[in-house]
Structure formats: C-alpha cells, structure tokens
Design a protein around this motif. Structure first.
Motif, PDB file in Angstrom:
ATOM      1  N   ASP A  39      15.686  -8.667   2.210  1.00 12.89           N
ATOM      2  CA  ASP A  39      15.036  -8.536   0.906  1.00 12.89           C
ATOM      3  C   ASP A  39      13.668  -7.868   1.027  1.00 12.89           C
ATOM      4  O   ASP A  39      13.293  -7.045   0.192  1.00 12.89           O
ATOM      5  CB  ASP A  39      14.885  -9.900   0.235  1.00 12.89           C
ATOM      6  N   GLN A  40      12.918  -8.230   2.059  1.00 15.19           N
ATOM      7  CA  GLN A  40      11.597  -7.633   2.266  1.00 15.19           C
ATOM      8  C   GLN A  40      11.714  -6.129   2.523  1.00 15.19           C
ATOM      9  O   GLN A  40      10.942  -5.345   1.970  1.00 15.19           O
ATOM     10  CB  GLN A  40      10.873  -8.307   3.427  1.00 15.19           C
ATOM     11  N   VAL A  41      12.683  -5.743   3.318  1.00 14.83           N
ATOM     12  CA  VAL A  41      12.884  -4.320   3.614  1.00 14.83           C
ATOM     13  C   VAL A  41      13.291  -3.574   2.345  1.00 14.83           C
ATOM     14  O   VAL A  41      12.780  -2.491   2.051  1.00 14.83           O
ATOM     15  CB  VAL A  41      13.937  -4.144   4.729  1.00 14.83           C
ATOM     16  N   ALA A  42      14.199  -4.162   1.568  1.00 18.34           N
ATOM     17  CA  ALA A  42      14.660  -3.526   0.333  1.00 18.34           C
ATOM     18  C   ALA A  42      13.520  -3.416  -0.684  1.00 18.34           C
ATOM     19  O   ALA A  42      13.344  -2.379  -1.326  1.00 18.34           O
ATOM     20  CB  ALA A  42      15.827  -4.307  -0.256  1.00 18.34           C
ATOM     21  N   LEU A  43      12.734  -4.463  -0.820  1.00 20.46           N
ATOM     22  CA  LEU A  43      11.620  -4.462  -1.762  1.00 20.46           C
ATOM     23  C   LEU A  43      10.557  -3.443  -1.357  1.00 20.46           C
ATOM     24  O   LEU A  43      10.034  -2.705  -2.196  1.00 20.46           O
ATOM     25  CB  LEU A  43      11.003  -5.863  -1.868  1.00 20.46           C
ATOM     26  N   ALA A  44      10.263  -3.381  -0.078  1.00 21.49           N
ATOM     27  CA  ALA A  44       9.293  -2.393   0.406  1.00 21.49           C
ATOM     28  C   ALA A  44       9.805  -0.977   0.146  1.00 21.49           C
ATOM     29  O   ALA A  44       9.038  -0.092  -0.259  1.00 21.49           O
ATOM     30  CB  ALA A  44       9.032  -2.596   1.893  1.00 21.49           C
ATOM     31  N   GLY A  45      11.082  -0.755   0.337  1.00 20.99           N
ATOM     32  CA  GLY A  45      11.662   0.560   0.062  1.00 20.99           C
ATOM     33  C   GLY A  45      11.585   0.910  -1.417  1.00 20.99           C
ATOM     34  O   GLY A  45      11.327   2.058  -1.779  1.00 20.99           O
ATOM     35  N   ASP A  46      11.817  -0.086  -2.272  1.00 19.56           N
ATOM     36  CA  ASP A  46      11.711   0.140  -3.715  1.00 19.56           C
ATOM     37  C   ASP A  46      10.296   0.552  -4.104  1.00 19.56           C
ATOM     38  O   ASP A  46      10.095   1.508  -4.854  1.00 19.56           O
ATOM     39  CB  ASP A  46      12.107  -1.118  -4.490  1.00 19.56           C
ATOM     40  N   TRP A  47       9.300  -0.169  -3.588  1.00 21.05           N
ATOM     41  CA  TRP A  47       7.914   0.157  -3.928  1.00 21.05           C
ATOM     42  C   TRP A  47       7.487   1.490  -3.322  1.00 21.05           C
ATOM     43  O   TRP A  47       6.685   2.220  -3.889  1.00 21.05           O
ATOM     44  CB  TRP A  47       6.963  -0.965  -3.490  1.00 21.05           C
ATOM     45  N   GLN A  48       8.045   1.814  -2.172  1.00 19.76           N
ATOM     46  CA  GLN A  48       7.752   3.109  -1.572  1.00 19.76           C
ATOM     47  C   GLN A  48       8.287   4.230  -2.468  1.00 19.76           C
ATOM     48  O   GLN A  48       7.623   5.248  -2.672  1.00 19.76           O
ATOM     49  CB  GLN A  48       8.359   3.196  -0.171  1.00 19.76           C
ATOM     50  N   ALA A  49       9.464   4.036  -3.022  1.00 20.04           N
ATOM     51  CA  ALA A  49      10.048   5.028  -3.928  1.00 20.04           C
ATOM     52  C   ALA A  49       9.219   5.147  -5.203  1.00 20.04           C
ATOM     53  O   ALA A  49       8.985   6.256  -5.700  1.00 20.04           O
ATOM     54  CB  ALA A  49      11.489   4.655  -4.257  1.00 20.04           C
ATOM     55  N   VAL A  50       8.751   4.018  -5.740  1.00 15.67           N
ATOM     56  CA  VAL A  50       7.907   4.035  -6.940  1.00 15.67           C
ATOM     57  C   VAL A  50       6.610   4.786  -6.654  1.00 15.67           C
ATOM     58  O   VAL A  50       6.176   5.635  -7.435  1.00 15.67           O
ATOM     59  CB  VAL A  50       7.608   2.596  -7.426  1.00 15.67           C
ATOM     60  N   GLY A  51       5.994   4.496  -5.514  1.00 13.90           N
ATOM     61  CA  GLY A  51       4.756   5.185  -5.143  1.00 13.90           C
ATOM     62  C   GLY A  51       4.958   6.678  -4.980  1.00 13.90           C
ATOM     63  O   GLY A  51       4.133   7.486  -5.422  1.00 13.90           O
ATOM     64  N   LYS A  52       6.062   7.052  -4.371  1.00 20.20           N
ATOM     65  CA  LYS A  52       6.363   8.476  -4.194  1.00 20.20           C
ATOM     66  C   LYS A  52       6.526   9.163  -5.550  1.00 20.20           C
ATOM     67  O   LYS A  52       6.023  10.267  -5.757  1.00 20.20           O
ATOM     68  CB  LYS A  52       7.634   8.614  -3.355  1.00 20.20           C
ATOM     69  N   ASP A  53       7.224   8.503  -6.479  1.00 20.31           N
ATOM     70  CA  ASP A  53       7.399   9.062  -7.819  1.00 20.31           C
ATOM     71  C   ASP A  53       6.062   9.170  -8.550  1.00 20.31           C
ATOM     72  O   ASP A  53       5.811  10.157  -9.253  1.00 20.31           O
ATOM     73  CB  ASP A  53       8.358   8.206  -8.638  1.00 20.31           C
ATOM     74  N   LEU A  54       5.204   8.174  -8.406  1.00 17.61           N
ATOM     75  CA  LEU A  54       3.891   8.222  -9.059  1.00 17.61           C
ATOM     76  C   LEU A  54       3.035   9.364  -8.524  1.00 17.61           C
ATOM     77  O   LEU A  54       2.382  10.072  -9.289  1.00 17.61           O
ATOM     78  CB  LEU A  54       3.158   6.887  -8.882  1.00 17.61           C
ATOM     79  N   TRP A  55       3.029   9.550  -7.214  1.00 11.28           N
ATOM     80  CA  TRP A  55       2.259  10.653  -6.631  1.00 11.28           C
ATOM     81  C   TRP A  55       2.782  11.996  -7.114  1.00 11.28           C
ATOM     82  O   TRP A  55       2.013  12.914  -7.415  1.00 11.28           O
ATOM     83  CB  TRP A  55       2.275  10.601  -5.109  1.00 11.28           C
ATOM     84  N   LYS A  56       4.104  12.115  -7.198  1.00 18.25           N
ATOM     85  CA  LYS A  56       4.699  13.366  -7.675  1.00 18.25           C
ATOM     86  C   LYS A  56       4.281  13.625  -9.130  1.00 18.25           C
ATOM     87  O   LYS A  56       3.929  14.752  -9.487  1.00 18.25           O
ATOM     88  CB  LYS A  56       6.223  13.299  -7.559  1.00 18.25           C
ATOM     89  N   ALA A  57       4.309  12.596  -9.964  1.00 14.89           N
ATOM     90  CA  ALA A  57       3.909  12.736 -11.369  1.00 14.89           C
ATOM     91  C   ALA A  57       2.428  13.116 -11.467  1.00 14.89           C
ATOM     92  O   ALA A  57       2.053  13.980 -12.276  1.00 14.89           O
ATOM     93  CB  ALA A  57       4.181  11.446 -12.139  1.00 14.89           C
ATOM     94  N   LEU A  58       1.581  12.498 -10.662  1.00 16.92           N
ATOM     95  CA  LEU A  58       0.153  12.828 -10.673  1.00 16.92           C
ATOM     96  C   LEU A  58      -0.091  14.268 -10.252  1.00 16.92           C
ATOM     97  O   LEU A  58      -0.944  14.956 -10.832  1.00 16.92           O
ATOM     98  CB  LEU A  58      -0.618  11.869  -9.754  1.00 16.92           C
ATOM     99  N   GLU A  59       0.642  14.741  -9.264  1.00 18.05           N
ATOM    100  CA  GLU A  59       0.475  16.126  -8.808  1.00 18.05           C
ATOM    101  C   GLU A  59       0.930  17.112  -9.873  1.00 18.05           C
ATOM    102  O   GLU A  59       0.322  18.161 -10.042  1.00 18.05           O
ATOM    103  CB  GLU A  59       1.258  16.342  -7.511  1.00 18.05           C
ATOM    104  N   GLU A  60       1.987  16.767 -10.616  1.00 17.26           N
ATOM    105  CA  GLU A  60       2.498  17.676 -11.639  1.00 17.26           C
ATOM    106  C   GLU A  60       1.542  17.783 -12.826  1.00 17.26           C
ATOM    107  O   GLU A  60       1.467  18.826 -13.466  1.00 17.26           O
ATOM    108  CB  GLU A  60       3.874  17.224 -12.114  1.00 17.26           C
ATOM    109  N   PHE A  61       0.822  16.717 -13.149  1.00 17.92           N
ATOM    110  CA  PHE A  61      -0.015  16.695 -14.339  1.00 17.92           C
ATOM    111  C   PHE A  61      -1.498  16.850 -14.041  1.00 17.92           C
ATOM    112  O   PHE A  61      -2.329  16.576 -14.874  1.00 17.92           O
ATOM    113  CB  PHE A  61       0.245  15.412 -15.142  1.00 17.92           C
ATOM    114  N   GLU A  62      -1.839  17.308 -12.847  1.00 18.39           N
ATOM    115  CA  GLU A  62      -3.253  17.507 -12.501  1.00 18.39           C
ATOM    116  C   GLU A  62      -3.853  18.642 -13.260  1.00 18.39           C
ATOM    117  O   GLU A  62      -3.335  19.647 -13.531  1.00 18.39           O
ATOM    118  CB  GLU A  62      -3.403  17.757 -11.005  1.00 18.39           C
TER     119      GLU A  62
END
Length: 62
Positions: A39-62
């Motif tokens: 569960d810890q590995v899966a949860l960390a992977g989920d948050w890593q994916a969310v963070g990656k998506d957020l960074w991508k969105a921030l880069e697109e709207f800079e």
C-alpha cells in the motif's frame, strides 16, 4: 522509486522468449513483504504521478 515499479515492462526479447517458456518459468511479479508495504508503494506512486501532472500543468501555463 520509479513511477512504473508496479508494472511489468515487457520487451520484444522477453515476448519472444515467452513463446518458448512452456513451464511459465519467466513469470515475475512485484512482491512486497506485507500488505502495508504494498500500500505504501502504491500510494507513493500515486502521489508521484499527481506531482508529475502538477509540474507539467505549471510548465504549460507559465
């Protein structure tokens, strides 16, 4: 931790070798010592994916 650590990453060579693997000896899965660790590995992977998506969105709207 890699984002894709919970998934098998097949290749052409592995696929070709599986044709000859009649005893299913090449099956390999991602195992954890406990359900809590899984569960810890899966949860960390989920948050890593969310963070990656957020960074991508921030880069697109800079």
């Amino acid at each position: 931790m890699e984002l894709d650590s919970l998934f098998a990453m097949p290749s052409f060579i592995n696929g070709a070798a599986r044709v000859l693997d009649l005893g299913s000896t090449m099956n390999e899965y991602n195992y954890s010592d406990s359900t809590i660790e899984a569960d810890q590995v899966a949860l960390a992977g989920d948050w890593q994916a969310v963070g990656k998506d957020l960074w991508k969105a921030l880069e697109e709207f800079e």
